[in-house]
Motif scaffolding. Structure first.
Motif, short mmCIF file in Angstrom:
data_model
loop_
_atom_site.label_atom_id
_atom_site.label_comp_id
_atom_site.label_asym_id
_atom_site.label_seq_id
_atom_site.Cartn_x
_atom_site.Cartn_y
_atom_site.Cartn_z
N GLY A 56 24.32 75.60 33.37
CA GLY A 56 23.83 74.35 32.80
C GLY A 56 24.89 73.28 32.80
O GLY A 56 25.56 73.03 33.80
N TRP A 77 24.55 72.90 27.00
CA TRP A 77 23.15 72.80 27.42
C TRP A 77 22.87 73.84 28.49
O TRP A 77 23.20 73.66 29.65
CB TRP A 77 22.92 71.39 27.94
CG TRP A 77 21.51 71.00 28.24
CD1 TRP A 77 20.38 71.59 27.78
CD2 TRP A 77 21.09 69.92 29.08
NE1 TRP A 77 19.27 70.95 28.28
CE2 TRP A 77 19.67 69.92 29.06
CE3 TRP A 77 21.76 68.96 29.82
CZ2 TRP A 77 18.92 68.99 29.79
CZ3 TRP A 77 21.02 68.03 30.53
CH2 TRP A 77 19.62 68.04 30.52
N ALA A 102 25.81 62.64 33.95
CA ALA A 102 25.36 63.54 35.02
C ALA A 102 25.27 62.79 36.34
O ALA A 102 25.59 63.34 37.41
CB ALA A 102 24.01 64.15 34.66
N VAL A 123 18.68 64.03 38.53
CA VAL A 123 18.51 63.47 37.19
C VAL A 123 17.24 62.63 37.16
O VAL A 123 17.09 61.70 37.96
CB VAL A 123 19.73 62.61 36.78
CG1 VAL A 123 19.50 61.98 35.41
CG2 VAL A 123 20.99 63.47 36.78
N TYR A 161 17.57 67.82 36.03
CA TYR A 161 17.96 67.53 34.65
C TYR A 161 17.02 66.43 34.16
O TYR A 161 17.09 65.29 34.60
CB TYR A 161 19.41 67.06 34.59
CG TYR A 161 20.42 68.14 34.94
CD1 TYR A 161 20.81 69.08 33.98
CD2 TYR A 161 20.95 68.24 36.21
CE1 TYR A 161 21.71 70.09 34.29
CE2 TYR A 161 21.86 69.24 36.53
CZ TYR A 161 22.24 70.15 35.57
OH TYR A 161 23.12 71.15 35.88
N SER A 192 15.07 74.46 35.74
CA SER A 192 15.53 73.12 35.41
C SER A 192 15.88 73.06 33.94
O SER A 192 15.54 73.98 33.17
CB SER A 192 14.46 72.08 35.75
OG SER A 192 14.24 72.00 37.14
#
Length: 282
Positions: A56, A77, A102, A123, A161, A192
């Motif tokens: 993660g 996460w 990210a 993302v 993400y 995911s």
């Protein structure tokens, strides 16, 4: 005719030195990019270079790059997360901090954090949704379209993400909670990670151990009103501040009193009282 002569001279040179011109253009672009990244890192002394590994996302001291006085928070996460908390306590900013970093990590190899490790992935967000008059979409329709785009991406089994702020807030409470829980449960079957910000604390009970729970807190004092520290806490939120915020904005005292009584009655009886002649009656 000097202008035309110079123009044609440049065209002739580019024609005869096409490959060299493209190489120079690429080198200048790379140099400009490197200068921009160096300026960004200089402007943000807390920045660092990320690491990439399977799993993660973990980070220490993550911050939003657009805040003048950001509060650093950690990230751990590794499965879908629910984030709850009071209004204006920092939920949306924290979610945006993770999303922005990210993207920065995978584009300019720079993050605003002491340390960040993540698995590369796409993302996607369902945030700051608005109605669209040109398309004839109400707020709720625009919202479910944004979430549906995220679901389609997740269904491809790529690493995604996802970030959803105030999930399905455009509809009634019962259907919002039911649909939100179903969306989060469906997402859990794919490789995911999604973080969902919500005011519906019922979701933390429904989802059980399927999700990580984070929250932000506030303190209400007579002197300062509602005060936030913007620090991340583990577990679901246990406090509410919407009515207290109304009080700090000088809303009429009878209105505040009624709101507090209605909320207290609902918490006690799990049913809403009714307004009758002379005030609220259960």
């Amino acid at each position: 005719m000097l202008g035309f002569i110079a123009y044609n001279n440049v065209l002739t040179r580019l024609y005869h030195h096409h490959d060299e011109a493209l190489t120079l253009w690429q080198a200048l672009g790379d140099l400009e990019l490197a200068i921009a990244i160096a300026n960004f890192r200089t402007a943000h002394s807390q920045s660092s270079q990320p690491a990439f590994a399977a799993g993660g996302m973990t980070a220490t001291g993550i911050m939003h790059p657009l805040l003048k006085h950001p509060v650093a928070n950690p990230v751990a996460w590794n499965k879908n997360a629910l984030i709850t908390g009071a209004n204006a306590s920092g939920k949306s900013t924290y979610v945006k901090s993770i999303a922005v970093n990210a993207i920065l990590a995978q584009t300019i190899n720079t993050v605003l954090a002491e340390k960040l490790t993540m698995q590369p992935g796409l993302v996607m967000t369902a945030m700051a949704v608005r109605d669209d008059l040109s398309e004839g979409d109400s707020y709720f329709v625009a919202e479910i379209k944004a979430i549906h785009r995220l679901l389609r991406a997740v269904a491809s089994n790529k690493r995604v993400y996802g970030f959803i702020d105030e999930i399905l807030k455009g509809t009634n409470t019962v259907e919002r909670i039911a649909a939100s829980a179903s969306v989060i449960n469906w997402l859990s079957h794919y490789p995911s990670l999604v973080v969902v910000a919500t005011h519906d604390n019922e979701l933390t009970d429904i989802m059980g151990d399927q999700c990580i729970n984070w929250h932000f807190q506030e303190k209400v004092t007579q002197k300062d009103g509602v005060v936030f520290d913007y620090l991340l806490h583990q577990g679901p939120a246990t406090s509410h501040n919407a009515i207290a915020l109304l009080a700090t904005m000088a809303y009429p005292e009878p209105l505040i009193k009624d709101a507090r009584q209605l909320a207290a009655d609902f918490e006690r009886n799990k049913a809403w009282p009714k307004y009758r002649q002379g005030g609220i009656q259960a």
